[in-house]
Scaffold this motif. Structure first.
Motif, short mmCIF file in Angstrom:
data_model
loop_
_atom_site.label_atom_id
_atom_site.label_comp_id
_atom_site.label_asym_id
_atom_site.label_seq_id
_atom_site.Cartn_x
_atom_site.Cartn_y
_atom_site.Cartn_z
N SER A 33 -0.41 -2.40 14.53
CA SER A 33 -0.43 -1.00 14.98
C SER A 33 0.99 -0.48 15.17
O SER A 33 1.28 0.68 14.84
N LEU A 34 1.89 -1.32 15.63
CA LEU A 34 3.28 -0.90 15.82
C LEU A 34 3.94 -0.60 14.48
O LEU A 34 4.61 0.43 14.31
N ALA A 35 3.73 -1.49 13.51
CA ALA A 35 4.35 -1.30 12.18
C ALA A 35 3.83 -0.04 11.51
O ALA A 35 4.61 0.76 10.96
N VAL A 36 2.52 0.17 11.54
CA VAL A 36 1.94 1.32 10.88
C VAL A 36 2.34 2.61 11.56
O VAL A 36 2.66 3.61 10.90
N GLU A 37 2.37 2.62 12.89
CA GLU A 37 2.76 3.84 13.60
C GLU A 37 4.23 4.16 13.37
O GLU A 37 4.62 5.34 13.35
N ALA A 38 5.06 3.15 13.19
CA ALA A 38 6.47 3.40 12.88
C ALA A 38 6.60 4.13 11.55
O ALA A 38 7.39 5.07 11.41
N VAL A 39 5.81 3.71 10.56
CA VAL A 39 5.81 4.39 9.26
C VAL A 39 5.27 5.80 9.41
O VAL A 39 5.82 6.76 8.86
N LEU A 50 8.91 4.56 2.57
CA LEU A 50 8.13 4.26 1.37
C LEU A 50 8.26 2.79 0.99
O LEU A 50 7.25 2.13 0.69
N ALA A 51 9.46 2.27 1.03
CA ALA A 51 9.65 0.84 0.73
C ALA A 51 8.94 -0.03 1.75
O ALA A 51 8.32 -1.04 1.40
N VAL A 52 9.01 0.37 3.01
CA VAL A 52 8.32 -0.37 4.07
C VAL A 52 6.82 -0.31 3.87
O VAL A 52 6.11 -1.32 4.00
N ALA A 53 6.31 0.87 3.53
CA ALA A 53 4.88 1.04 3.32
C ALA A 53 4.37 0.16 2.18
O ALA A 53 3.30 -0.45 2.27
N LEU A 54 5.13 0.10 1.10
CA LEU A 54 4.73 -0.74 -0.02
C LEU A 54 4.73 -2.22 0.36
O LEU A 54 3.89 -2.99 -0.11
N ASP A 55 5.65 -2.61 1.24
CA ASP A 55 5.66 -3.99 1.72
C ASP A 55 4.43 -4.27 2.58
O ASP A 55 3.80 -5.33 2.44
N LEU A 56 4.06 -3.34 3.44
CA LEU A 56 2.89 -3.54 4.29
C LEU A 56 1.62 -3.71 3.46
O LEU A 56 0.74 -4.51 3.78
N GLN A 57 1.55 -2.96 2.36
CA GLN A 57 0.36 -2.99 1.52
C GLN A 57 0.14 -4.36 0.88
O GLN A 57 -0.99 -4.72 0.54
N GLN A 58 1.18 -5.15 0.74
CA GLN A 58 1.09 -6.42 0.04
C GLN A 58 0.54 -7.55 0.91
O GLN A 58 0.17 -8.60 0.39
N TYR A 88 -3.44 0.48 8.04
CA TYR A 88 -2.50 1.12 7.12
C TYR A 88 -3.21 2.14 6.25
O TYR A 88 -2.73 3.26 6.04
N ARG A 89 -4.35 1.76 5.71
CA ARG A 89 -5.10 2.67 4.84
C ARG A 89 -5.59 3.89 5.62
O ARG A 89 -5.47 5.03 5.16
N GLU A 90 -6.15 3.66 6.81
CA GLU A 90 -6.69 4.76 7.61
C GLU A 90 -5.60 5.72 8.07
O GLU A 90 -5.83 6.93 8.13
N ARG A 91 -4.43 5.21 8.36
CA ARG A 91 -3.37 6.03 8.97
C ARG A 91 -2.40 6.61 7.96
O ARG A 91 -1.93 7.73 8.13
N ILE A 92 -2.12 5.86 6.88
CA ILE A 92 -1.07 6.26 5.95
C ILE A 92 -1.64 6.76 4.62
O ILE A 92 -1.22 7.79 4.10
N ILE A 93 -2.60 6.03 4.06
CA ILE A 93 -3.09 6.32 2.71
C ILE A 93 -4.16 7.41 2.69
O ILE A 93 -4.07 8.38 1.92
N ASP A 94 -5.19 7.25 3.50
CA ASP A 94 -6.35 8.13 3.40
C ASP A 94 -6.07 9.60 3.72
O ASP A 94 -6.56 10.48 3.00
N PRO A 95 -5.32 9.93 4.78
CA PRO A 95 -5.15 11.36 5.11
C PRO A 95 -4.56 12.19 3.98
O PRO A 95 -5.15 13.22 3.60
N PRO A 96 -3.42 11.82 3.37
CA PRO A 96 -2.90 12.66 2.28
C PRO A 96 -3.78 12.61 1.03
O PRO A 96 -3.89 13.60 0.31
N ARG A 97 -4.39 11.45 0.77
CA ARG A 97 -5.25 11.35 -0.41
C ARG A 97 -6.46 12.27 -0.27
O ARG A 97 -6.83 12.99 -1.21
N LEU A 98 -7.09 12.26 0.90
CA LEU A 98 -8.25 13.13 1.12
C LEU A 98 -7.84 14.60 1.08
O LEU A 98 -8.60 15.45 0.60
N MET A 99 -6.67 14.90 1.60
CA MET A 99 -6.15 16.27 1.53
C MET A 99 -5.99 16.71 0.08
O MET A 99 -6.36 17.83 -0.29
#
Length: 202
Positions: free
Chosen positions: A57-63, A101-109, A119-130
């Motif tokens: 949660s800390l890593a994702v919220e930082a992104v 962006l580089a950090v986000a790609l690392d988290l995804q791996q 990560y998906r709920e907080r970073i990926i899904d909101p802009p994609r759904l928009m």
């Protein structure tokens, strides 16, 4: 205010998430330690754990905080809205491509399921759904290329943006965004008009 009646100090959030993002960029998620975050930010571990119950949660919220606000209020023009949404998302990638962006790609791996889900709920899904919503409105207006569905076009647009920035190391300029959208949107059809005929008889 929090349940104890004390206002939450936003400076603490800024210090901790900034330190976390710096450490993620330097060491990756596998090298992230709360001890290091506490030392770098100058914030006690107990305070960090109260606000972020897990490392994920800390890593994702930082992104998420690095990305900033990505809300959009639609207008009556779906094509203009699509262009505005794409421009906003492209600007977000351009301005922070060297950090989040580089950090986000690392988290995804990583295989940490809790991390991937959050990560998906907080970073990926909101802009994609928009983006899908904006594309759907364009489709409903009869202005979207039928070569793909809104979901498919959203995948194409997001993938193209990441490829441009991460692989080609080139920004998504307004001209690039405009060119891409010109290729998937259509111009409104002009209704045919008939020339008036003279029905009078001599």
């Amino acid at each position: 205010m929090n349940p104890r009646g004390r206002p939450r100090d936003p400076m603490i959030d800024d210090k901790v998430t900034t330190a976390t993002l710096t450490l993620l960029a330097a060491n990756g998620y596998s090298g992230l330690r709360v001890d290091d975050v506490a030392r770098t930010s100058g914030v006690a571990k107990t305070t960090i754990y109260r606000r972020w119950p897990s490392l994920a949660s800390l890593a994702v919220e930082a992104v998420a905080r690095s990305i900033g606000d990505r809300t959009f209020i639609p207008t009556d023009d779906p094509v203009s809205d699509l262009r505005a949404v794409c421009a906003m998302l492209a600007s977000s990638i351009n301005t922070s491509s060297s950090s989040w962006l580089a950090v986000a790609l690392d988290l995804q791996q990583h295989n940490d399921q809790a991390l991937r889900t959050y990560y998906r709920e907080r970073i990926i899904d909101p802009p994609r759904l928009m983006l899908i919503e904006a594309l759907t409105r364009v489709q409903q207006a009869g202005r979207l290329s039928p070569a793909a569905s809104p979901d498919g076009w959203a995948t194409f647009l997001i993938g193209a943006a990441i490829y441009q920035v991460v692989v080609l190391h080139a920004p998504m300029t307004p001209a690039t965004v405009s060119d891409v959208l010109d290729g998937i949107t259509t111009t409104p059809k002009t209704p045919l008009t008939r020339n008036p005929t003279n029905n009078s008889q001599c």
